[in-house]
Design a protein around this motif. Structure first.
Motif, mmCIF file in Angstrom:
data_model
loop_
_atom_site.group_PDB
_atom_site.id
_atom_site.type_symbol
_atom_site.label_atom_id
_atom_site.label_comp_id
_atom_site.label_asym_id
_atom_site.label_seq_id
_atom_site.Cartn_x
_atom_site.Cartn_y
_atom_site.Cartn_z
ATOM 1 N N VAL A 6 44.308 38.862 31.578
ATOM 2 C CA VAL A 6 45.471 38.310 32.276
ATOM 3 C C VAL A 6 46.319 39.465 32.787
ATOM 4 O O VAL A 6 46.659 40.393 32.029
ATOM 5 C CB VAL A 6 46.298 37.407 31.339
ATOM 6 C CG1 VAL A 6 47.562 36.933 32.036
ATOM 7 C CG2 VAL A 6 45.451 36.218 30.888
ATOM 8 N N ASP A 8 49.549 40.580 33.479
ATOM 9 C CA ASP A 8 50.967 40.319 33.253
ATOM 10 C C ASP A 8 51.702 41.646 33.093
ATOM 11 O O ASP A 8 51.110 42.728 33.236
ATOM 12 C CB ASP A 8 51.167 39.412 32.037
ATOM 13 C CG ASP A 8 50.532 39.974 30.760
ATOM 14 O OD1 ASP A 8 50.202 41.179 30.740
ATOM 15 O OD2 ASP A 8 50.378 39.210 29.797
ATOM 16 N N THR A 203 46.767 31.226 41.961
ATOM 17 C CA THR A 203 46.074 32.019 40.952
ATOM 18 C C THR A 203 45.196 33.018 41.696
ATOM 19 O O THR A 203 44.271 32.624 42.407
ATOM 20 C CB THR A 203 45.199 31.146 40.033
ATOM 21 O OG1 THR A 203 46.031 30.215 39.334
ATOM 22 C CG2 THR A 203 44.442 31.999 39.036
ATOM 23 N N HIS A 216 45.860 36.616 37.852
ATOM 24 C CA HIS A 216 47.317 36.676 38.008
ATOM 25 C C HIS A 216 47.825 35.321 38.489
ATOM 26 O O HIS A 216 47.359 34.790 39.498
ATOM 27 C CB HIS A 216 47.703 37.750 39.024
ATOM 28 C CG HIS A 216 49.183 37.949 39.160
ATOM 29 N ND1 HIS A 216 49.955 37.218 40.040
ATOM 30 C CD2 HIS A 216 50.039 38.773 38.503
ATOM 31 C CE1 HIS A 216 51.214 37.599 39.939
ATOM 32 N NE2 HIS A 216 51.293 38.545 39.003
#
Length: 313
Positions: A6, A8, A203, A216
């Protein structure tokens, strides 16, 4: 083996951009060659060029149609601008690529595609570029992407930036199928094309040929506006020019672009307004751009290994 991560804030802080030394000059920050724009869309070259400089690149050369080159140069005095011959459909004639050989040999990264017309000419130019300079970190956007997907060239991977509609066009798959399983679509395309693929959307999925995948999430409808993709592509080539590998350049470009949109709200802002948000966002995500230009935390990994920098010449 597929590796899914992911993308982030925590991931970015543990994957900092290559350090910019406090005593650097513009040559050491990297040179970008940007082949973009057309008679009808000259602004795409300007948006991408400014984004590359905001991302930290030291110098940007824009190669665009000779009919608009002077206008681009006047609009942004920070650029070097080269006018290339144009096709009857408003594209860039591939014969003009020879005018850029010296600049391309000195370049740290190249971006091809924003605002280009005449898809056939864009594909021919891109394939010629890849044949002449296969070792150059290359980002392909919009009409230029077909130059890597139709006849992949041996050598270093390139970075492609399709949205779902463009991915469907490039692969012949249904757009709905791409949207239904974006991760599989991105991974399959990355392997098949030997490319880093940033499949854009609410996404965004970024995949490399070895199966590493970053996801993301950002559902800001304000980013679905004219010129937004040009800004994103410019950020990516700016990060690549600084020394980031293409996978990292894509990841940081997507993350910074999304956060710039979030700072501006929802629908109603212009793509050009994203640009002013970029320097502070880079500093907030990793402190390498604050005074000392030294990351607080630097965890060596294979993903952080920067490509060999070319001579500034």
């Amino acid at each position: 083996m597929n590796r899914r991560r992911v993308l982030d804030t925590g991931a970015l802080r543990h994957w900092p951009l290559p350090t910019i030394d406090a005593g650097c000059d513009k040559e050491s920050r990297g040179r970008v060659v940007l082949i973009a724009g057309s008679r009808e869309i000259p602004g795409a070259a300007l948006l991408a060029a400014q984004a590359a400089l905001r991302a930290g690149a030291g110098k940007v050369l824009v190669a665009t149609g000779e009919s608009v080159a002077m206008h681009v140069a006047v609009a942004m005095p920070e650029l070097r601008v080269v006018g290339l011959p144009e096709t009857s459909l408003g594209g860039l004639d591939p014969s003009g690529l020879s005018q850029l050989d010296t600049a391309l040999r000195r370049a740290s990264a190249v971006l091809v595609g924003p605002g280009m017309q005449d898809e056939a000419a864009a594909i021919d130019l891109t394939q010629a570029l890849r044949q002449r300079h296969p070792e150059l970190p290359t980002i392909l956007d919009a009409a230029a992407m077909g130059g890597a997907t139709r006849e992949p060239v041996a050598g270093h991977p390139v970075l492609l930036t399709p949205h779902a509609g463009e991915m469907a066009h490039l692969t012949g798959h249904d757009k709905g199928a791409v949207l239904d399983d974006a991760e599989s679509a991105a991974r399959e395309a990355a392997r098949w094309w030997n490319a880093v693929v940033a499949l854009k959307g609410a996404t965004t999925v970024i995949a490399d040929p070895l199966g590493e995948t970053w996801v993301h999430e950002n559902a800001n409808p304000g980013l679905a506006t004219a010129g937004s993709g040009d800004v994103l592509a410019g950020l990516m080539v700016g990060f690549a020019a600084r020394g980031a590998p293409l996978l990292q350049a894509a990841a940081w470009g997507v993350a910074v672009h999304a956060r710039a949109g979030d700072r501006l709200g929802a629908v109603g802002f212009l793509a050009s307004e994203l640009l002013a948000q970029v320097p502070a966002l880079i500093g907030s995500l990793a402190p390498l751009d604050r005074g000392r230009f030294t990351p607080v935390e630097q965890t060596p990994s294979a993903a952080q290994a920067a490509p060999v920098r070319r001579s500034a010449g």
